[in-house]
Write a protein that holds these residues in place. Structure first.
Motif, PDB file in Angstrom:
ATOM      1  N   PRO A 175       8.826   5.970  -7.796  1.00 56.44           N
ATOM      2  CA  PRO A 175       9.434   6.563  -6.596  1.00 56.44           C
ATOM      3  C   PRO A 175       9.041   5.919  -5.277  1.00 56.44           C
ATOM      4  CG  PRO A 175       8.713   8.274  -8.110  1.00 56.44           C
ATOM      5  CD  PRO A 175       8.177   6.980  -8.659  1.00 56.44           C
ATOM      6  N   GLY A 176       7.846   5.325  -5.199  1.00 56.58           N
ATOM      7  CA  GLY A 176       7.422   4.718  -3.943  1.00 56.58           C
ATOM      8  C   GLY A 176       8.058   3.375  -3.650  1.00 56.58           C
ATOM      9  N   LEU A 181      16.975   2.179   2.703  1.00 57.73           N
ATOM     10  CA  LEU A 181      16.380   3.505   2.821  1.00 57.73           C
ATOM     11  C   LEU A 181      15.145   3.461   3.726  1.00 57.73           C
ATOM     12  CD1 LEU A 181      16.344   6.448   2.188  1.00 57.73           C
ATOM     13  CD2 LEU A 181      15.330   5.957  -0.039  1.00 57.73           C
ATOM     14  N   HIS A 182      14.380   2.360   3.665  1.00 57.71           N
ATOM     15  CA  HIS A 182      13.280   2.196   4.616  1.00 57.71           C
ATOM     16  C   HIS A 182      13.813   2.235   6.051  1.00 57.71           C
ATOM     17  CE1 HIS A 182       9.614   1.267   2.298  1.00 57.71           C
ATOM     18  NE2 HIS A 182      10.430   0.767   1.390  1.00 57.71           N
ATOM     19  N   PHE A 183      14.914   1.529   6.291  1.00 55.89           N
ATOM     20  CA  PHE A 183      15.501   1.531   7.632  1.00 55.89           C
ATOM     21  C   PHE A 183      15.880   2.950   8.065  1.00 55.89           C
ATOM     22  CE2 PHE A 183      17.310  -3.057   7.086  1.00 55.89           C
ATOM     23  CZ  PHE A 183      16.032  -3.563   7.192  1.00 55.89           C
ATOM     24  N   ALA A 219       0.807  -1.223   0.000  1.00 57.09           N
ATOM     25  CA  ALA A 219       0.000   0.000   0.000  1.00 57.09           C
ATOM     26  C   ALA A 219       0.839   1.271   0.000  1.00 57.09           C
ATOM     27  CB  ALA A 219      -0.943   0.001   1.201  1.00 57.09           C
ATOM     28  N   LEU A 220       1.838   1.362   0.866  1.00 55.76           N
ATOM     29  CA  LEU A 220       2.524   2.634   1.056  1.00 55.76           C
ATOM     30  C   LEU A 220       3.280   3.085  -0.191  1.00 55.76           C
ATOM     31  CD1 LEU A 220       3.862   2.423   4.722  1.00 55.76           C
ATOM     32  CD2 LEU A 220       1.607   3.097   3.859  1.00 55.76           C
ATOM     33  N   HIS A 221       3.751   2.147  -1.014  1.00 56.42           N
ATOM     34  CA  HIS A 221       4.454   2.566  -2.241  1.00 56.42           C
ATOM     35  C   HIS A 221       3.548   3.379  -3.155  1.00 56.42           C
ATOM     36  CE1 HIS A 221       2.277  -0.883  -3.883  1.00 56.42           C
ATOM     37  NE2 HIS A 221       2.532  -0.388  -5.085  1.00 56.42           N
ATOM     38  N   SER A 252       5.997   8.551  -3.217  1.00 61.80           N
ATOM     39  CA  SER A 252       7.306   9.149  -2.966  1.00 61.80           C
ATOM     40  C   SER A 252       7.898   8.626  -1.666  1.00 61.80           C
ATOM     41  CB  SER A 252       7.202  10.675  -2.888  1.00 61.80           C
ATOM     42  OG  SER A 252       6.547  11.075  -1.694  1.00 61.80           O
ATOM     43  N   GLN A 253       9.226   8.766  -1.548  1.00 59.22           N
ATOM     44  CA  GLN A 253       9.888   8.411  -0.302  1.00 59.22           C
ATOM     45  C   GLN A 253       9.419   9.304   0.837  1.00 59.22           C
ATOM     46  OE1 GLN A 253      14.116   8.484  -0.988  1.00 59.22           O
ATOM     47  NE2 GLN A 253      13.964   7.199  -2.814  1.00 59.22           N
ATOM     48  N   GLN A 254       9.193  10.573   0.547  1.00 58.67           N
ATOM     49  CA  GLN A 254       8.766  11.492   1.593  1.00 58.67           C
ATOM     50  C   GLN A 254       7.409  11.108   2.154  1.00 58.67           C
ATOM     51  OE1 GLN A 254      10.594  14.073   3.051  1.00 58.67           O
ATOM     52  NE2 GLN A 254       8.902  13.827   4.509  1.00 58.67           N
TER      53      GLN A 254
END
Length: 216
Positions: free
Chosen positions: A170-171, A177-179, A126-128, A132-134
């Motif tokens: 981007p997601g 990077l998640h860490f 879901a979150l992707h 975006s990363q932000q």
């Protein structure tokens, strides 16, 4: 070989959502992800037995977890009324243990809509889609602020695998990077429990997802 990995969705369109739900009927590997999350939310160390799912979608994980964890209460967030209708069908006779809460994760006030404080916040695939990363970083911060001490966060989501030459939307980004985003949010020791359906050379949009886990 190289290319682009990503997907576009129309989650307010009934026909699209029905088709998407049919394509995401849990496979053996997807059930492994559900079981990993089930194990984490059944730990006696959790501060309470209320579980919040970010992006309940068609309700496949909700049904799976409710069947295996008889003491939990469940709250499913989504911004799509169509998904709520499908989730009700999927969850069926277990709906008396479920609260459906309409919320947009891009709105930073979404935690205020929760019915009560969760002992666990979970999500899959879901979150992707926040794009975006932000946006993912913002969700991690809100989760840290919302969970009590000892509460857990489990995010099973698509990632960009290390070593790939493919471009990803981007997601979808690397586990490392998640860490970093989780540590920046306040979580001290995030880990990945698994990298499922790995494919570096010729990846499909439905492959390469991790079970990322952190404790408040």
């Amino acid at each position: 070989m190289s290319g682009y990995v990503g997907a576009q969705h129309e989650f307010h369109d009934a026909n699209f959502v029905r088709g998407w739900a049919n394509r995401f009927v849990p496979t053996r590997d997807r059930l492994k992800l559900f079981d990993m999350i089930s194990e984490q939310i059944s730990q006696p160390s959790l501060p309470n037995a209320h579980v919040v799912e970010l992006g309940i979608g068609p309700g496949y994980m909700a049904r799976h977890l409710l069947e295996r964890n008889p003491v939990i209460s469940y709250e499913g967030l989504d911004f799509s009324e169509v998904f709520f209708e499908i989730a009700k069908e999927t969850i069926g006779d277990l709906m008396h243990r479920v609260t459906l809460t309409k919320a947009d994760l891009m709105n930073q006030a979404w935690p205020k809509k929760l019915s009560k404080t969760p002992g666990a916040i979970i999500s899959t695939w879901a979150l992707h889609d926040l794009g975006s990363q932000q946006a993912v970083a913002d969700v991690y911060v809100r989760c840290y602020e919302t969970l009590p001490k000892g509460g857990v966060l489990a995010n099973g989501d698509f990632i960009k695998p290390e070593g790939t030459t493919w471009q990803y939307e981007p997601g979808r980004f690397e586990i490392g990077l998640h860490f970093e985003l989780l540590r920046n949010a306040g979580f001290s020791h995030p880990i990945s429990l698994a990298h499922l359906e790995p494919n570096i050379e010729d990846p499909k949009a439905s492959e390469n997802y991790a079970c990322i886990f952190a404790v408040r």
